[in-house]
Design an enzyme around this catalytic site. Structure first.
Site, PDB file in Angstrom:
ATOM      1  N   GLY A  62       0.851  -1.196   0.000  1.00 38.40           N
ATOM      2  CA  GLY A  62       0.000   0.000   0.000  1.00 38.40           C
ATOM      3  C   GLY A  62       0.881   1.238   0.000  1.00 38.40           C
ATOM      4  N   THR A  92     -10.521   1.295  -7.591  1.00 41.98           N
ATOM      5  CA  THR A  92     -11.747   2.080  -7.755  1.00 41.98           C
ATOM      6  C   THR A  92     -12.317   1.881  -9.160  1.00 41.98           C
ATOM      7  OG1 THR A  92     -10.978   3.727  -6.180  1.00 41.98           O
ATOM      8  CG2 THR A  92     -12.715   4.423  -7.704  1.00 41.98           C
ATOM      9  N   GLN A 146     -23.545  33.173  19.126  1.00 39.99           N
ATOM     10  CA  GLN A 146     -22.182  33.435  18.660  1.00 39.99           C
ATOM     11  C   GLN A 146     -21.339  32.156  18.604  1.00 39.99           C
ATOM     12  OE1 GLN A 146     -19.513  35.993  20.983  1.00 39.99           O
ATOM     13  NE2 GLN A 146     -19.465  37.357  19.195  1.00 39.99           N
ATOM     14  N   GLN A 188     -22.118  18.198  13.973  1.00 48.25           N
ATOM     15  CA  GLN A 188     -22.309  18.782  15.307  1.00 48.25           C
ATOM     16  C   GLN A 188     -23.383  19.879  15.289  1.00 48.25           C
ATOM     17  OE1 GLN A 188     -20.749  17.555  17.860  1.00 48.25           O
ATOM     18  NE2 GLN A 188     -21.339  18.998  19.461  1.00 48.25           N
ATOM     19  N   GLU A 229      -4.750   7.571  -2.603  1.00 45.91           N
ATOM     20  CA  GLU A 229      -3.651   8.249  -3.329  1.00 45.91           C
ATOM     21  C   GLU A 229      -2.527   8.624  -2.351  1.00 45.91           C
ATOM     22  OE1 GLU A 229      -4.198  10.568  -6.721  1.00 45.91           O
ATOM     23  OE2 GLU A 229      -6.120   9.661  -7.215  1.00 45.91           O
TER      24      GLU A 229
HETATM   25  C1  LIG Z   1     -11.860   3.119  -1.113  1.00 47.01           C
HETATM   26  C2  LIG Z   1     -10.458   2.980  -1.604  1.00 47.01           C
HETATM   27  C3  LIG Z   1     -10.178   3.187  -2.944  1.00 47.01           C
HETATM   28  C4  LIG Z   1      -8.876   3.035  -3.425  1.00 47.01           C
HETATM   29  N1  LIG Z   1      -8.632   3.160  -4.779  1.00 47.01           N
HETATM   30  C5  LIG Z   1      -7.412   2.810  -5.260  1.00 47.01           C
HETATM   31  C6  LIG Z   1      -7.189   2.720  -6.682  1.00 47.01           C
HETATM   32  O1  LIG Z   1      -8.075   3.010  -7.493  1.00 47.01           O
HETATM   33  N2  LIG Z   1      -5.976   2.293  -7.117  1.00 47.01           N
HETATM   34  C7  LIG Z   1      -4.975   1.960  -6.277  1.00 47.01           C
HETATM   35  O2  LIG Z   1      -3.902   1.586  -6.739  1.00 47.01           O
HETATM   36  N3  LIG Z   1      -5.144   2.030  -4.923  1.00 47.01           N
HETATM   37  C8  LIG Z   1      -6.347   2.438  -4.410  1.00 47.01           C
HETATM   38  N4  LIG Z   1      -6.544   2.499  -3.045  1.00 47.01           N
HETATM   39  C9  LIG Z   1      -5.460   2.111  -2.141  1.00 47.01           C
HETATM   40  C10 LIG Z   1      -4.942   3.228  -1.275  1.00 47.01           C
HETATM   41  O3  LIG Z   1      -4.170   4.132  -2.025  1.00 47.01           O
HETATM   42  C11 LIG Z   1      -4.183   2.596  -0.118  1.00 47.01           C
HETATM   43  O4  LIG Z   1      -5.161   2.028   0.752  1.00 47.01           O
HETATM   44  C12 LIG Z   1      -3.312   3.566   0.638  1.00 47.01           C
HETATM   45  O5  LIG Z   1      -2.244   3.979  -0.170  1.00 47.01           O
HETATM   46  C13 LIG Z   1      -2.770   2.973   1.959  1.00 47.01           C
HETATM   47  O6  LIG Z   1      -2.246   1.692   1.792  1.00 47.01           O
HETATM   48  P1  LIG Z   1      -2.694   0.508   2.808  1.00 47.01           P
HETATM   49  O7  LIG Z   1      -4.179   0.526   2.819  1.00 47.01           O
HETATM   50  O8  LIG Z   1      -2.007  -0.722   2.411  1.00 47.01           O
HETATM   51  O9  LIG Z   1      -2.209   1.027   4.217  1.00 47.01           O
HETATM   52  P2  LIG Z   1      -0.752   0.794   4.871  1.00 47.01           P
HETATM   53  O10 LIG Z   1       0.299   1.180   3.900  1.00 47.01           O
HETATM   54  O11 LIG Z   1      -0.706  -0.580   5.455  1.00 47.01           O
HETATM   55  O12 LIG Z   1      -0.774   1.865   6.036  1.00 47.01           O
HETATM   56  C14 LIG Z   1      -1.384   1.623   7.302  1.00 47.01           C
HETATM   57  C15 LIG Z   1      -1.083   2.829   8.209  1.00 47.01           C
HETATM   58  O13 LIG Z   1       0.339   2.946   8.368  1.00 47.01           O
HETATM   59  C16 LIG Z   1       0.770   4.237   8.025  1.00 47.01           C
HETATM   60  N5  LIG Z   1       2.108   4.195   7.435  1.00 47.01           N
HETATM   61  C17 LIG Z   1       2.571   3.331   6.510  1.00 47.01           C
HETATM   62  N6  LIG Z   1       3.854   3.605   6.208  1.00 47.01           N
HETATM   63  C18 LIG Z   1       4.194   4.685   6.967  1.00 47.01           C
HETATM   64  C19 LIG Z   1       5.393   5.462   7.132  1.00 47.01           C
HETATM   65  N7  LIG Z   1       6.484   5.207   6.412  1.00 47.01           N
HETATM   66  N8  LIG Z   1       5.384   6.479   8.010  1.00 47.01           N
HETATM   67  C20 LIG Z   1       4.270   6.770   8.725  1.00 47.01           C
HETATM   68  N9  LIG Z   1       3.105   6.082   8.626  1.00 47.01           N
HETATM   69  C21 LIG Z   1       3.078   5.056   7.745  1.00 47.01           C
HETATM   70  C22 LIG Z   1      -0.262   4.722   7.012  1.00 47.01           C
HETATM   71  O14 LIG Z   1      -0.282   6.149   6.919  1.00 47.01           O
HETATM   72  C23 LIG Z   1      -1.543   4.153   7.612  1.00 47.01           C
HETATM   73  O15 LIG Z   1      -2.020   5.010   8.615  1.00 47.01           O
HETATM   74  C24 LIG Z   1      -7.837   2.705  -2.532  1.00 47.01           C
HETATM   75  C25 LIG Z   1      -8.125   2.517  -1.188  1.00 47.01           C
HETATM   76  C26 LIG Z   1      -9.412   2.627  -0.707  1.00 47.01           C
HETATM   77  C27 LIG Z   1      -9.694   2.375   0.749  1.00 47.01           C
END
Ligand SMILES: Cc1cc2nc3c(=O)[nH]c(=O)nc-3n(C[C@H](O)[C@H](O)[C@H](O)COP(=O)(O)OP(=O)(O)OC[C@H]3O[C@@H](n4cnc5c(N)ncnc54)[C@H](O)[C@@H]3O)c2cc1C
Length: 391
Positions: A138, A165, A286, A349, A376
């Site tokens: 991700g 998506t 207010q 709220q 994204e």
């Molecule tokens: C409804 C929906 C639509 C989407 N559409 C698309 C699409 O069309 N195409 C596509 O390719 N993807 C799509 N995505 C994927 C989306 O971009 C990813 O979910 C997102 O990039 C996060 O990846 P992950 O879910 O694996 O979370 P993870 O990477 O597992 O992250 C989990 C948590 O850890 C944190 N984290 C991870 N690494 C770090 C770091 N180095 N420092 C600090 N914090 C960190 C993250 O911020 C998050 O809070 C979609 C996701 C959703 C939910």
């Protein structure tokens, strides 16, 4: 990075942009808003919105005129997404993801690929999705496992893309896959995959908190044979193209956040005039006025940052230097989405208990706003991007 003042720093919506906003607002209120609650409640694709957007040439306004599109600039695209999101965030994923999916082809594709895939998109005959994320890749997208192996004039793709998506609805998919596992991000290439290619299938729609009308599904690639000329750009450039794309399209997520927040603010503004407690409209207090003032202030700050980012996106599209686009794209997405979450929460709220029910649209807007902080690139990832590209 330069921080010189130029025309784009003074970029403001033109009269044409204002006319576009008026037109999209009227269309969205008449043809998209009436279905927004139902689309959310039933978690169904907003077909009415797609039909209305296609009929009015608003489904993929970013496609250049030379490929049959309207050639809208980055700010016009932002305005379309903003106005659709103001009434239905799920529907705004139609123009937004059409840009996300097709921008790799526009930025790096061959002339043949552009002709073949952009014309049907512009006509409204096909939608485009973007396949970067995977179950175990991700935030660390370069850790993807999907492979593309050369076989004569073809590449054979195998793997699972997650969270895609408009999967299943789109005809075309930009798929990032590993062509050289030794090289990590420099061993990733991008391809156009068609829904009808043998070996392509989809998972069940995800059951989500918000944007329930926008289908999010896994895309399975099982020995999918793609002609080699469907590679976007040279081998090994796919990840760079994917990141360049996000520089531009994070601004469309900011636009989505602006629209959702504007819809919530507009609704709350009307409500506080009507709702009476202690013998007068709650808008006379207010404490309530200050909340609305803060909401409007945050929204306008987010809008200015988003439009400044759109100006930079347009400068690059016109052949100018990339310079500060990466910072501005990440900053706009991060700031606007955080603002949208705060504004929609405050709007709930302001409606008190009524805001917490599905009889009013604000709880939907609050749920929809949440995704803009996640996709994204999460807002933590945006901060990493900004920190690496400080102005
Ligand atoms: C409804 C929906 C639509 C989407 N559409 C698309 C699409 O069309 N195409 C596509 O390719 N993807 C799509 N995505 C994927 C989306 O971009 C990813 O979910 C997102 O990039 C996060 O990846 P992950 O879910 O694996 O979370 P993870 O990477 O597992 O992250 C989990 C948590 O850890 C944190 N984290 C991870 N690494 C770090 C770091 N180095 N420092 C600090 N914090 C960190 C993250 O911020 C998050 O809070 C979609 C996701 C959703 C939910």
């Amino acid at each position: 990075m330069t921080s010189s003042v130029n025309d784009f720093d003074l970029y403001r919506p033109s009269e044409e942009h204002d006319m576009l906003r008026d037109a999209v607002r009227s269309l969205a209120e008449a043809k998209i808003a009436p279905y927004a609650a139902e689309v959310d409640e039933e978690a169904r694709f907003p077909q009415e919105a797609l039909d209305a957007l296609v009929a009015n040439d608003l489904h993929a306004v970013h496609v250049p005129e030379s490929y049959g599109g309207s050639g809208a600039d980055a700010l016009a695209t932002v305005i379309v997404i903003e106005e659709v999101s103001r009434v239905c965030a799920s529907s705004s994923l139609i123009p937004a993801v059409n840009k996300l999916g097709s921008l790799p082809v526009i930025l790096s594709g061959s002339e043949e690929l552009k002709k073949k895939y952009l014309a049907p998109l512009a006509k409204g005959d096909a939608m485009f999705s973007y396949c970067l994320s995977e179950p175990d890749a991700g935030s660390d997208a370069a850790g993807m496992k999907t492979k593309a192996v050369r076989d004569g004039d073809f590449y054979v793709l195998n793997g699972v893309k997650r969270w895609i998506t408009n999967a299943g609805v789109s005809e075309y998919y930009t798929v990032m896959a590993v062509t050289d596992p030794e090289k990590r991000s420099k061993g990733i290439s991008a391809f156009v995959v068609e829904k009808s290619d043998p070996g392509v299938s989809f998972g069940a729609p995800e059951k989500k908190l918000g944007i329930k009308g926008s289908p999010t599904r896994e895309v399975y690639l099982d020995n999918v044979r793609v002609p080699a000329d469907r590679m976007i750009g040279a081998e090994g450039t796919g990840f760079a193209t994917a990141m360049k794309t996000l520089d531009h399209t994070r601004i469309t997520i900011a636009a989505q956040a602006l629209g959702i927040a504007q819809g919530a603010l507009d609704y709350a503004k009307g409500y506080v005039q009507e709702r009476k407690q202690f013998g007068k409209p709650i808008g006379d207090f207010q404490g309530v006025q200050f909340m609305l003032a803060d909401m409007a202030m945050k929204l306008e700050a987010a809008r200015q940052l988003t439009y400044a980012a759109a100006a930079r996106s347009e400068r690059v599209a016109l052949g100018g230097g990339k310079e500060d686009l990466t910072f501005f794209g990440a900053a706009a997405k991060c700031y606007a989405s955080d603002a949208a979450m705060e504004i929609t929460t405050d709007a709930v709220q302001l409606l008190g208990g009524y805001g917490y029910t599905r009889d009013y649209p604000l709880e939907r807007m609050m749920r929809d706003a949440k995704i803009t902080q996640i996709y994204e690139g999460t807002n933590q990832v945006q901060r990493i991007v900004m920190a690496r590209n400080l102005p």
